[in-house]
Design a protein around this motif. Structure first.
Motif, PDB file in Angstrom:
ATOM      1  N   LYS A   2       0.822  -1.194   0.000  1.00 47.52           N
ATOM      2  CA  LYS A   2       0.000   0.000   0.000  1.00 47.52           C
ATOM      3  C   LYS A   2       0.865   1.257   0.000  1.00 47.52           C
ATOM      4  O   LYS A   2       1.946   1.301   0.583  1.00 47.52           O
ATOM      5  CB  LYS A   2      -0.910   0.014   1.234  1.00 47.52           C
ATOM      6  CG  LYS A   2      -1.966  -1.076   1.255  1.00 47.52           C
ATOM      7  CD  LYS A   2      -3.055  -0.803   0.245  1.00 47.52           C
ATOM      8  CE  LYS A   2      -4.216  -1.786   0.402  1.00 47.52           C
ATOM      9  NZ  LYS A   2      -5.278  -1.527  -0.588  1.00 47.52           N
ATOM     10  N   LEU A   3       0.353   2.297  -0.646  1.00 49.20           N
ATOM     11  CA  LEU A   3       1.068   3.552  -0.747  1.00 49.20           C
ATOM     12  C   LEU A   3       1.358   4.137   0.631  1.00 49.20           C
ATOM     13  O   LEU A   3       2.454   4.649   0.887  1.00 49.20           O
ATOM     14  CB  LEU A   3       0.241   4.534  -1.586  1.00 49.20           C
ATOM     15  CG  LEU A   3       0.873   5.855  -2.000  1.00 49.20           C
ATOM     16  CD1 LEU A   3       2.167   5.633  -2.775  1.00 49.20           C
ATOM     17  CD2 LEU A   3      -0.119   6.657  -2.836  1.00 49.20           C
ATOM     18  N   ARG A   4       0.399   4.036   1.528  1.00 52.51           N
ATOM     19  CA  ARG A   4       0.599   4.614   2.863  1.00 52.51           C
ATOM     20  C   ARG A   4       1.737   3.927   3.609  1.00 52.51           C
ATOM     21  O   ARG A   4       2.443   4.563   4.400  1.00 52.51           O
ATOM     22  CB  ARG A   4      -0.691   4.551   3.681  1.00 52.51           C
ATOM     23  CG  ARG A   4      -1.216   3.164   3.958  1.00 52.51           C
ATOM     24  CD  ARG A   4      -2.514   3.194   4.746  1.00 52.51           C
ATOM     25  NE  ARG A   4      -3.094   1.879   4.898  1.00 52.51           N
ATOM     26  CZ  ARG A   4      -2.740   1.009   5.824  1.00 52.51           C
ATOM     27  NH1 ARG A   4      -1.793   1.314   6.697  1.00 52.51           N
ATOM     28  NH2 ARG A   4      -3.316  -0.173   5.900  1.00 52.51           N
ATOM     29  N   LYS A   5       1.922   2.613   3.379  1.00 56.93           N
ATOM     30  CA  LYS A   5       3.023   1.904   4.025  1.00 56.93           C
ATOM     31  C   LYS A   5       4.361   2.286   3.409  1.00 56.93           C
ATOM     32  O   LYS A   5       5.357   2.447   4.114  1.00 56.93           O
ATOM     33  CB  LYS A   5       2.797   0.395   3.951  1.00 56.93           C
ATOM     34  CG  LYS A   5       1.650  -0.090   4.820  1.00 56.93           C
ATOM     35  CD  LYS A   5       1.536  -1.609   4.820  1.00 56.93           C
ATOM     36  CE  LYS A   5       0.433  -2.066   5.766  1.00 56.93           C
ATOM     37  NZ  LYS A   5       0.308  -3.557   5.772  1.00 56.93           N
ATOM     38  N   SER A  29      -4.977   9.753  -3.737  1.00 52.70           N
ATOM     39  CA  SER A  29      -4.659   8.319  -3.755  1.00 52.70           C
ATOM     40  C   SER A  29      -4.486   7.788  -2.337  1.00 52.70           C
ATOM     41  O   SER A  29      -4.982   6.704  -1.994  1.00 52.70           O
ATOM     42  CB  SER A  29      -3.374   8.072  -4.559  1.00 52.70           C
ATOM     43  OG  SER A  29      -3.548   8.407  -5.921  1.00 52.70           O
ATOM     44  N   LEU A  30      -3.788   8.547  -1.504  1.00 50.39           N
ATOM     45  CA  LEU A  30      -3.639   8.168  -0.095  1.00 50.39           C
ATOM     46  C   LEU A  30      -4.998   8.173   0.608  1.00 50.39           C
ATOM     47  O   LEU A  30      -5.321   7.238   1.359  1.00 50.39           O
ATOM     48  CB  LEU A  30      -2.692   9.134   0.612  1.00 50.39           C
ATOM     49  CG  LEU A  30      -1.203   8.919   0.396  1.00 50.39           C
ATOM     50  CD1 LEU A  30      -0.407  10.129   0.880  1.00 50.39           C
ATOM     51  CD2 LEU A  30      -0.731   7.662   1.119  1.00 50.39           C
ATOM     52  N   GLU A  32      -7.939   7.702  -0.633  1.00 53.52           N
ATOM     53  CA  GLU A  32      -8.763   6.581  -1.098  1.00 53.52           C
ATOM     54  C   GLU A  32      -8.382   5.293  -0.371  1.00 53.52           C
ATOM     55  O   GLU A  32      -9.260   4.491  -0.032  1.00 53.52           O
ATOM     56  CB  GLU A  32      -8.607   6.425  -2.608  1.00 53.52           C
ATOM     57  CG  GLU A  32      -9.519   5.376  -3.224  1.00 53.52           C
ATOM     58  CD  GLU A  32     -10.990   5.691  -3.059  1.00 53.52           C
ATOM     59  OE1 GLU A  32     -11.781   4.740  -2.871  1.00 53.52           O
ATOM     60  OE2 GLU A  32     -11.369   6.889  -3.106  1.00 53.52           O
ATOM     61  N   GLU A  33      -7.094   5.077  -0.139  1.00 54.92           N
ATOM     62  CA  GLU A  33      -6.654   3.888   0.601  1.00 54.92           C
ATOM     63  C   GLU A  33      -7.217   3.865   2.021  1.00 54.92           C
ATOM     64  O   GLU A  33      -7.498   2.801   2.571  1.00 54.92           O
ATOM     65  CB  GLU A  33      -5.122   3.851   0.688  1.00 54.92           C
ATOM     66  CG  GLU A  33      -4.431   3.401  -0.576  1.00 54.92           C
ATOM     67  CD  GLU A  33      -2.952   3.165  -0.359  1.00 54.92           C
ATOM     68  OE1 GLU A  33      -2.487   3.221   0.809  1.00 54.92           O
ATOM     69  OE2 GLU A  33      -2.244   2.917  -1.353  1.00 54.92           O
ATOM     70  N   LEU A  34      -7.366   5.031   2.617  1.00 54.67           N
ATOM     71  CA  LEU A  34      -7.756   5.146   4.025  1.00 54.67           C
ATOM     72  C   LEU A  34      -9.261   5.301   4.213  1.00 54.67           C
ATOM     73  O   LEU A  34      -9.764   5.220   5.334  1.00 54.67           O
ATOM     74  CB  LEU A  34      -7.044   6.355   4.638  1.00 54.67           C
ATOM     75  CG  LEU A  34      -5.515   6.338   4.592  1.00 54.67           C
ATOM     76  CD1 LEU A  34      -4.960   7.727   4.880  1.00 54.67           C
ATOM     77  CD2 LEU A  34      -4.951   5.325   5.566  1.00 54.67           C
ATOM     78  N   ARG A  35      -9.976   5.471   3.140  1.00 57.85           N
ATOM     79  CA  ARG A  35     -11.364   5.922   3.146  1.00 57.85           C
ATOM     80  C   ARG A  35     -12.311   5.022   3.939  1.00 57.85           C
ATOM     81  O   ARG A  35     -13.173   5.507   4.678  1.00 57.85           O
ATOM     82  CB  ARG A  35     -11.839   6.010   1.702  1.00 57.85           C
ATOM     83  CG  ARG A  35     -13.195   6.626   1.486  1.00 57.85           C
ATOM     84  CD  ARG A  35     -13.475   6.727  -0.011  1.00 57.85           C
ATOM     85  NE  ARG A  35     -14.483   7.689  -0.350  1.00 57.85           N
ATOM     86  CZ  ARG A  35     -14.710   8.145  -1.569  1.00 57.85           C
ATOM     87  NH1 ARG A  35     -13.977   7.710  -2.591  1.00 57.85           N
ATOM     88  NH2 ARG A  35     -15.667   9.031  -1.798  1.00 57.85           N
ATOM     89  N   GLN A  36     -12.195   3.732   3.790  1.00 60.62           N
ATOM     90  CA  GLN A  36     -13.185   2.810   4.344  1.00 60.62           C
ATOM     91  C   GLN A  36     -13.087   2.623   5.857  1.00 60.62           C
ATOM     92  O   GLN A  36     -14.086   2.334   6.512  1.00 60.62           O
ATOM     93  CB  GLN A  36     -13.064   1.439   3.664  1.00 60.62           C
ATOM     94  CG  GLN A  36     -13.290   1.467   2.164  1.00 60.62           C
ATOM     95  CD  GLN A  36     -14.661   2.021   1.799  1.00 60.62           C
ATOM     96  OE1 GLN A  36     -15.661   1.718   2.447  1.00 60.62           O
ATOM     97  NE2 GLN A  36     -14.707   2.846   0.754  1.00 60.62           N
ATOM     98  N   LYS A  37     -11.888   2.796   6.399  1.00 56.85           N
ATOM     99  CA  LYS A  37     -11.682   2.477   7.815  1.00 56.85           C
ATOM    100  C   LYS A  37     -11.312   3.671   8.682  1.00 56.85           C
ATOM    101  O   LYS A  37     -11.094   3.514   9.886  1.00 56.85           O
ATOM    102  CB  LYS A  37     -10.586   1.406   7.945  1.00 56.85           C
ATOM    103  CG  LYS A  37     -10.965   0.084   7.304  1.00 56.85           C
ATOM    104  CD  LYS A  37      -9.865  -0.951   7.502  1.00 56.85           C
ATOM    105  CE  LYS A  37     -10.260  -2.283   6.876  1.00 56.85           C
ATOM    106  NZ  LYS A  37      -9.202  -3.317   7.061  1.00 56.85           N
TER     107      LYS A  37
END
Length: 236
Positions: A2-5, A29-30, A32-37
């Protein structure tokens, strides 16, 4: 991964993004990765175009709306701006107003620099605007700039760029110019707070990878702990 990692973005972190050549794309983009949680704040201390509806869950276009959205517990992407101008750009928050919102979010992503749509730039005295609460400053650079001419069409704030890089109008941008741009006190990480992360964007093929590795080797020779990490890739 993942981009955040890759970028070492942790829960509770405040990330400011500077430079040119993909800031807004990286920020969303970051998000979107975090959006659900997570409850994610996306904002700016400069100006960005009002995002498309699919890019966010909630949007506040004036300070009077912040209190309502701050109190929501719903996960998702929250976009905050002070107002919208006649060019459909979201006007950013000053650092005082921004910092009043931070405690309500799991992650905060801030576009802290402007480039007028160009992929490389120099910096004026008043930019970038980075909150002192920032944990990570990501400086973004697009590899496509190497080999381009230094002129008004390609470079935002060309005079400042030439001063930083010891270059002249009409020169071809090379690795030495970019190394100076990265390490100069008035360059890419000017006003940076927290960890300095270099993101090299638009690395799309084998020749780009070769060029990127040459740039990274040159950076490593001059680094001495100034940059904490380097990531390269292609944002879509």
């Amino acid at each position: 991964m993942k981009l955040r990692k890759l970028l070492n973005i942790h829960k509770g972190s405040i990330t400011s993004i500077v430079g040119a050549g993909g800031k807004t794309t990286l920020m969303f983009s970051l998000a979107e990765e975090l959006r659900q949680k997570s409850k994610v704040l996306v904002t700016t201390t400069t100006k960005i175009y009002v995002p498309q509806k699919y890019q966010y869950d909630y949007i506040a276009k004036s300070e009077c709306e912040f209190d309502y959205y701050n109190k929501l517990s719903c996960k998702g992407i929250y976009v905050y701006g002070d107002s919208v101008n006649s060019n459909n750009k979201l006007i950013g928050l000053d650092c005082r107003l921004l910092e009043e919102q931070l405690s309500y979010f799991d992650y905060v992503l801030i576009e802290s620099d402007g480039s007028k749509g160009k992929t490389i730039k120099g910096w004026g005295d008043y930019e970038p605007v980075i909150s002192n609460k920032t944990n990570n400053t990501i400086g973004i650079f697009s590899i496509e700039n190497i080999g381009r001419k230094i002129n008004e069409n390609n470079v935002h704030r060309i005079k400042q760029f030439m001063n930083i890089t010891d270059s002249c109008e009409g020169d071809t941008i090379n690795i030495d110019h970019i190394t100076k741009l990265i390490f100069h006190s008035k360059g890419l990480f000017k006003n940076a707070v927290g960890h300095r992360i270099l993101f090299i964007n638009k690395v799309e093929n084998e020749s780009d990878i070769v060029l990127t590795r040459k740039l990274i080797n040159n950076i490593n020779k001059n680094n001495h702990g100034y940059i904490d990490s380097i990531v390269f890739g292609r944002l879509q």
